[in-house]
Design an enzyme around this catalytic site. Sequence first.
Site, PDB file in Angstrom:
ATOM      1  N   TYR A 129      -6.961   4.490  -4.535  1.00  0.00           N
ATOM      2  CA  TYR A 129      -6.687   5.765  -3.785  1.00  0.00           C
ATOM      3  C   TYR A 129      -6.585   6.905  -4.389  1.00  0.00           C
ATOM      4  CZ  TYR A 129      -5.037   2.551   0.145  1.00  0.00           C
ATOM      5  OH  TYR A 129      -5.090   1.695   1.113  1.00  0.00           O
ATOM      6  N   ASP A 165       1.647  -5.222  -3.215  1.00  0.00           N
ATOM      7  CA  ASP A 165       0.951  -6.315  -4.263  1.00  0.00           C
ATOM      8  C   ASP A 165       1.120  -5.847  -5.513  1.00  0.00           C
ATOM      9  OD1 ASP A 165       0.082  -8.434  -2.604  1.00  0.00           O
ATOM     10  OD2 ASP A 165      -1.317  -7.108  -1.697  1.00  0.00           O
ATOM     11  N   HIS A 218     -12.268  -0.575  -7.142  1.00  0.00           N
ATOM     12  CA  HIS A 218     -12.544  -0.293  -5.719  1.00  0.00           C
ATOM     13  C   HIS A 218     -11.847   0.718  -5.248  1.00  0.00           C
ATOM     14  CE1 HIS A 218      -9.207  -3.122  -6.286  1.00  0.00           C
ATOM     15  NE2 HIS A 218      -8.628  -2.272  -5.085  1.00  0.00           N
ATOM     16  N   TYR A 259      -4.966   5.473   7.528  1.00  0.00           N
ATOM     17  CA  TYR A 259      -3.410   5.829   7.293  1.00  0.00           C
ATOM     18  C   TYR A 259      -3.316   6.303   6.019  1.00  0.00           C
ATOM     19  CZ  TYR A 259      -1.924   2.370   3.661  1.00  0.00           C
ATOM     20  OH  TYR A 259      -1.630   1.612   2.847  1.00  0.00           O
ATOM     21  N   ARG A 260      -4.286   6.345   5.230  1.00  0.00           N
ATOM     22  CA  ARG A 260      -4.094   6.935   3.742  1.00  0.00           C
ATOM     23  C   ARG A 260      -5.300   6.870   3.020  1.00  0.00           C
ATOM     24  NH1 ARG A 260      -0.682   2.802  -0.108  1.00  0.00           N
ATOM     25  NH2 ARG A 260      -0.772   3.759  -2.216  1.00  0.00           N
TER      26      ARG A 260
END
Length: 526
Positions: free
Chosen positions: A91, A150, A386, A471-472
Site C-alpha cells: 500500500y 499477517d 506486489h 477499503y484501502r
Amino acid sequence: MRVPPGVSPGDFASAIKQFQEAIGKEWVFTSDEDVDTYRDSYSPFWHENEEPIPSAAIAPDGVEQVQAVVKIANKYKIPLWTISTGKNLGYGGSAPLLGGSVVLDLKRMNRILEVNDQNHFALVEPGVSYFDLYRYIQEKGLKVWIDPPDPGWGSLVGNALERGGGYTPMRDHFDCHCGMEVVLANGDVVRTGMGALPNAKTWQQYKYGFGPYVDGIFSQSNFGVVTKMGFWLFPEPEAYLSGNVMVSKHDDLFALVEVFANLINSGTVQATTTVVSPLAFGRPDAELTALRASGSTKELEDYAARKTIPYWSVSLPFYGSPKVVAAQWEFAREKFSVVPGVRFQDGASYRFPLDADQLATIRNPVPFGVPSLQTFSIGGARSQGHMWFSPIIPMTGEAVLEAQQVFDQVYKDLSGSEGVSSSFPVWSFFARAFVIIYFFPIEHDVEKNRRNREIFKRLVKTSAERGWGEYRTHTAFMGDIADAYSFNNHALLRLHETMKDALDPYGILAPGKSGIWPKAMRKAQA
Ligand SMILES: Cc1cc2nc3c(=O)[nH]c(=O)nc-3n(C[C@H](O)[C@H](O)[C@H](O)COP(=O)(O)OP(=O)(O)OC[C@H]3O[C@@H](n4cnc5c(N)ncnc54)[C@H](O)[C@@H]3O)c2cc1C
C-alpha cells in the site's frame, strides 16, 4: 539534496537546521543513503521519474518533539508524511504520496505504556510493533492475546489507522482501538474519548467520551499525527476449534454464504476466514486446467465429485471455552444442514497456552495471536513485489460469482493468457461484508508496471460501476479511489477538504493522502 515542492533550497536548509535543534542532529536524515531506506520497495513506479522519493526523514522521540516539528513545518510549509513503523508494503511502504515530503518517522516512540489483563487493553506509542507487544506480554506472563495482521513487524497504530485486519475476534483493528492522543497540524495535543477527561480512569475501556466522536477522522487521513493509541486485547481463550463446511454444486454457494452471513452477523462466528473454491486452488492437473478454462460448470461439478473435492468450502474458526466452541460448531452444522449434500469435517483443535513445541508445529501461528513474517513467502517466486486491490463486496453468493467474473478478466489482462484467475479467496476481515484482497504483481520492468497500473485504474472504475469500493489502497491510486466515492458531486471529499482547510491551512500533513489535498495544491492536482 532533494527539496520539497514549492520550498526554496534556502528555506529547506533553515527548516532542516531547526529540526536538528528540536530533535537532535543524529535524528534528521538527509543523505541519499539514509533517505533511500524510506523508498517503497514495492513501488509500482520502479525506475520511473514519478516514484515519490522523500527529501529527508526525521525521527522524533516524544510528543513535545512532534509538536516542535509540526510548528517548524508550518513556518516553512514543509510537507510531512507520518509513518509509525513504515511497513505498509503493498500500500506504499514508508514512502510519501507526494515526492519531496519529509518522512516523519515515529519508530523511536516505541513505549508500551500499559497492558492490562484484567480489563484486556493496551496503550501504546506508534513505534510499538506487534512483535514488541507480543514479547512484552510473554515476558510478563499476561493472559491476553494481541491480534496481528499477517506481517508482525508493523505497528498496532499504523495498521489500525489504515483500518487493517487480523484473524481473531479482535480482527477489525480500527474498530478495536479505544482512545487516541493526536498532535494536530497547529501543534495542539488532543486526547479523544474519555482521554479528554483529566485523570480519566476508562480511556481504554469506553470509546466515546462526550460529544461528537472524532476518532474516525484520524484514520486513513491527513488531519493529525497520532502519538498514542489504546487497543482492546483478546482475553486468552481456553480453546480453539475449526470446522470445514463443504458443498458439491456450483449453485450451493448461494445457500452456503447465506448461512455463513447469518452466523457472522449473529456473532456465532467472530473471526476471519475465507470462502473459497478448492477447485481454484493449488496446482491443477491438466484436466482441471482445461475444465477451468472452458468454464463448464457441469463438467467441473462432475470432476469435483469424481475427485471428492468440494466445489466450495469455508473453514469456521471458533475461540473460547471448550464447551462453547464445541456448541458453536454443532450449531453451525445444524444451520448449514439446509444445503443438500453438505459435508462437514472437524479441523484443528488446540488448548491454550501452546508450548514452544506445539507452536513449532503450526505453519501459520498468526490466528493464535503470535506475530510472524511467514507471509512473505507470498508471490516470492512470481514477482518482485506486489500491491493489493481490495474491494469490499456484499456477503452474498451472487456477489462472489460476479467478482469471479471480474477477476478472471483481470487475470487475463495481467497475464495475457486465456486462463482463469487461479485463486482469490473472499475474506471476512470485517463483519457484515466480504473483502477481496487481489494480488497485483510489481516488477522491475517499467512497461509491465505501466500496464498493470492502467489495469488497476480500470478495475477501480469497473468496481465502482458495480457498487464496490476499495477499503484501502496504495498511495499511487488514492486519488482514483477517492474519486470513485463520488455521491452528490463528491460531497464526502468536499467535506474532507473543508476539514483539511480548517485543521491544516498550510497543508503540512500528508498532502494527497486519501485524495485529500491542501487548498494550495488542489487545483494543480485536479
Ligand atoms: C505479504 C503481506 C501481507 C499483508 N497482510 C496484511 C494483513 O493481514 N492485514 C493488514 O491489515 N495488512 C496486511 N499487509 C499490509 C501491511 O504490511 C500492514 O498493514 C502493516 O501493518 C502496515 O504497516 P505499518 O503498521 O508499519 O504502518 P505504517 O507504514 O507505519 O503506517 C501506514 C500509514 O498510516 C498512516 N500513519 C501511520 N502512523 C501514523 C500516525 N502515527 N499518525 C497519523 N498517520 C499515521 C500513514 O499514512 C502511513 O503511511 C500485508 C502486506 C504484505 C506485504
